[in-house]
Design a protein around this motif. Structure first.
Motif, PDB file in Angstrom:
ATOM      1  N   TYR B  86     -94.335 -20.015  72.526  1.00  0.00           N
ATOM      2  CA  TYR B  86     -95.636 -20.586  72.901  1.00  0.00           C
ATOM      3  C   TYR B  86     -96.721 -20.092  71.953  1.00  0.00           C
ATOM      4  N   PRO B  88    -100.718 -20.221  71.769  1.00  0.00           N
ATOM      5  CA  PRO B  88    -101.956 -20.645  72.451  1.00  0.00           C
ATOM      6  C   PRO B  88    -102.975 -21.206  71.461  1.00  0.00           C
ATOM      7  N   TYR B  92    -104.789 -14.984  70.966  1.00  0.00           N
ATOM      8  CA  TYR B  92    -104.862 -13.996  72.042  1.00  0.00           C
ATOM      9  C   TYR B  92    -103.781 -12.932  71.852  1.00  0.00           C
ATOM     10  N   TYR B  93    -104.002 -12.031  70.905  1.00  0.00           N
ATOM     11  CA  TYR B  93    -102.979 -11.009  70.658  1.00  0.00           C
ATOM     12  C   TYR B  93    -103.613  -9.627  70.698  1.00  0.00           C
ATOM     13  N   TYR B  94    -102.746  -8.610  70.786  1.00  0.00           N
ATOM     14  CA  TYR B  94    -103.252  -7.234  70.806  1.00  0.00           C
ATOM     15  C   TYR B  94    -103.747  -6.910  69.397  1.00  0.00           C
ATOM     16  N   PHE B  96    -105.220  -4.401  68.258  1.00  0.00           N
ATOM     17  CA  PHE B  96    -105.103  -3.016  67.816  1.00  0.00           C
ATOM     18  C   PHE B  96    -103.703  -2.733  67.262  1.00  0.00           C
ATOM     19  N   LEU B  97    -102.862  -3.758  67.241  1.00  0.00           N
ATOM     20  CA  LEU B  97    -101.526  -3.604  66.658  1.00  0.00           C
ATOM     21  C   LEU B  97    -101.497  -4.261  65.285  1.00  0.00           C
ATOM     22  N   GLU B 101     -95.956  -4.605  64.290  1.00  0.00           N
ATOM     23  CA  GLU B 101     -95.823  -3.984  65.618  1.00  0.00           C
ATOM     24  C   GLU B 101     -95.838  -5.029  66.724  1.00  0.00           C
ATOM     25  N   PHE B 105     -92.877  -5.681  69.337  1.00  0.00           N
ATOM     26  CA  PHE B 105     -93.124  -5.646  70.784  1.00  0.00           C
ATOM     27  C   PHE B 105     -92.484  -6.863  71.464  1.00  0.00           C
ATOM     28  N   TYR B 106     -92.753  -8.056  70.909  1.00  0.00           N
ATOM     29  CA  TYR B 106     -92.185  -9.260  71.527  1.00  0.00           C
ATOM     30  C   TYR B 106     -90.660  -9.295  71.362  1.00  0.00           C
ATOM     31  N   GLN B 153     -95.044 -14.957  66.311  1.00  0.00           N
ATOM     32  CA  GLN B 153     -94.640 -14.432  67.637  1.00  0.00           C
ATOM     33  C   GLN B 153     -93.976 -15.525  68.472  1.00  0.00           C
ATOM     34  N   ALA B 154     -94.418 -16.770  68.265  1.00  0.00           N
ATOM     35  CA  ALA B 154     -93.808 -17.874  69.032  1.00  0.00           C
ATOM     36  C   ALA B 154     -92.359 -18.111  68.605  1.00  0.00           C
TER      37      ALA B 154
END
Lengths: 258, 251
Positions: B86, B88, B92-94, B96-97, B101, B105-106, B153-154
């Motif tokens: 997905y 967006p 909308y991601y962290y 600070f990473l 990283e 995480f994902y 990330q998707a």
């Protein structure tokens, strides 16, 4: 568990990359060092008083770090909308809560361990006496107590709108429990019904955080609490932590994310 | 061909805030079906119900009536999201990473073994051309770079279905071109892509089928040529006609 640990790792990474966390941390460390190194003419009463002050400072700082950290975890996910790509993965809201809980609890434990280490080194170098087990027990009990506080704060962060209000309310509630919790049954006895029943109910419902406070024992060298008692206290804390996490999940599972 | 994304009579109603809690329909009995390997454009004006549909598909909001399925699994079950990616609309991601990283995480969420995760992260960072800046914090990236992190990330779990919510929104022409190239590449790899967009020219070029939604209702669905029909010269004109737009000069 992969998901929960992944989320825990992100919480911890965020904390050490945020500068506001360091401010409180460094300030407390400096105050502990300064207060702990004062000699005051070798008067044991003054030394004990200073030790007591240092322990109080450690308690307040650890509580502030824990509450401030946990209060903004879920609201920040919603405000920054990072919750959306996260929940678009096979992640449940329950896992989000558990990941946040463990992240905050581990972070507060790390901060607490450093505080105790400072305290032990300072007092040990002054008194040439190293009651390692006493400090370890005090640390463990306080850390277990912080687990309850973390879970309570996560619940508060779902109920109250802004992290600042959660921090304020939770700090007042926790301080109230710590200072007044043990006296509520006595207060109840001095009141008429129905107030008496209400106060008694509160007395039996609230988590008695003061049970985990062994500062006096550490300051006055009264020796260790029986480890069996500590184990029972840990079970008591686990029950309350579980209850607060369950309530957090119930409040969060159907909550609109917008 | 089996539908890997399906909605059945999907309806969503929002409650208005205030003392008189009235309901406002956002989706009215939506029936959609997307087959494997399709690139499906989901079109509609602002407020038509596109994001609401995507929010239901991703399990963010429950349907008021009807149901939605991904790979035949009800979207309310988290496992339905195991094989999807997905992206967006906004980034909308962290922040600070670092990109690396974030992807790690994902990858952990999808329980990818560490060596496989490492290989996948290398591949994706090369694909989205972020390999040289992989160790920089995301907050230092430009919007286009952040959107490319989003694409990476998707794709971390090598998904069979990609849901993209206005993937080119707010990007410069170069950024849009890069996103289009990536979608085209995924199409060539046989992935299914479901995306909402306002860029009708882009949709016309990339999509196999489109659906047009307006005021929560499905107005048209079919192949791009089918929806354009013989009456219109392009998808934009067909779209405006279908949603009942009348130019001011005609009023």
């Amino acid at each position: 568990m992969n998901t929960i640990w992944a989320l825990t790792g992100v919480v911890i990474k965020e904390l050490y990359r945020r500068k506001d966390f360091y401010v409180l941390f460094v300030l407390t460390a400096l105050l502990t060092i300064a207060a702990g190194s004062v000699r005051f003419f070798q008067d044991p009463n003054i030394v004990r008083y200073v030790k007591d002050l240092c322990m109080l400072l450690i308690w307040i700082s650890a509580l502030l770090i824990t509450i401030a950290t946990a209060a903004r975890q879920i609201p920040a996910e919603r405000e920054n909308r990072t919750i959306f790509p996260l929940l678009a993965k096979p992640v449940t809201r329950g896992q989000v809560i558990l990941g946040k809980f463990f992240g905050c609890w581990l972070a507060s434990g790390t901060a607490l361990a450093v505080f105790y280490l400072f305290f032990a080194v300072i007092t040990g170098s002054r008194e040439h006496y190293w009651p390692v087990l006493d400090y370890l027990q005090a640390f463990l009990l306080q850390w277990i107590m912080l687990g309850i506080v973390t879970a309570m704060t996560l619940l508060g962060s779902i109920i109250f709108a802004a992290p600042s209000s959660t921090v304020t309310i939770l700090f007042i509630v926790v301080a109230g429990i710590l200072f007044l919790g043990r006296h509520l049954n006595t207060v109840a006895l001095h009141n008429a019904e129905p107030l008496r029943s209400i106060i008694y109910t509160i007395y039996f419902i609230i988590p008695h955080l003061e049970l985990f406070d062994v500062r006096e024992r550490v300051v006055n060298d009264w020796g260790l609490v029986n480890w069996l008692v500590c184990g029972l206290a840990a079970l008591y804390a686990a029950a309350y932590t579980g209850l607060f996490l369950l309530l957090t999940w119930l409040a969060f599972r159907r909550k609109s994310l917008n | 061909m089996d539908a890997i994304l399906r909605t059945e009579n999907l309806s969503v109603e929002y409650r208005t805030r205030g003392l008189r809690q009235e309901t406002r329909p956002a989706l009215k009995g939506l029936n959609l079906s997307v087959s494997a390997g399709e690139v499906f454009g989901f079109l509609g004006p602002n407020g038509a119900g596109k994001t609401t549909t995507i929010n239901v598909l991703l399990g963010f909001i429950p349907p008021t009536r009807g149901a939605a399925y991904l790979f035949g699994i009800d979207v309310r079950q988290p496992i339905a999201r195991q094989r999807i990616g997905y992206l967006p609309e906004m980034t909308y991601y962290y922040k600070f990473l670092t990109a690396e990283e974030l992807l790690r995480f994902y990858a952990r969420i999808f329980a990818l073994p560490a060596p496989e995760a490492g290989r996948r992260i290398d591949q994706l960072l090369k694909l989205v051309e972020l390999n040289p800046v992989r160790k920089r914090l995301i907050k230092t990236y430009s919007k286009g770079m952040q959107q490319r992190v989003g694409i990476a990330q998707a794709l971390i779990n090598n998904p069979d279905l990609l849901i993209l919510d206005e993937p080119t929104s707010g990007l410069d022409p170069l950024g849009r071109m890069k996103v289009r190239e990536i979608i085209q590449r995924l199409k060539n790899e046989g992935k299914t892509v479901f995306f909402s967009s306002h860029e009708l020219g882009e949709v016309e070029t990339i999509c196999d089928r489109v659906a047009i939604i307006h005021q929560g209702e499905l107005k048209a669905v079919g192949g791009v040529d089918e929806v354009i029909g013989s009456n219109h010269s392009n998808l934009e004109k067909a779209f405006l006609d279908i949603i009942g737009y009348q130019p001011q000069s005609a009023l």
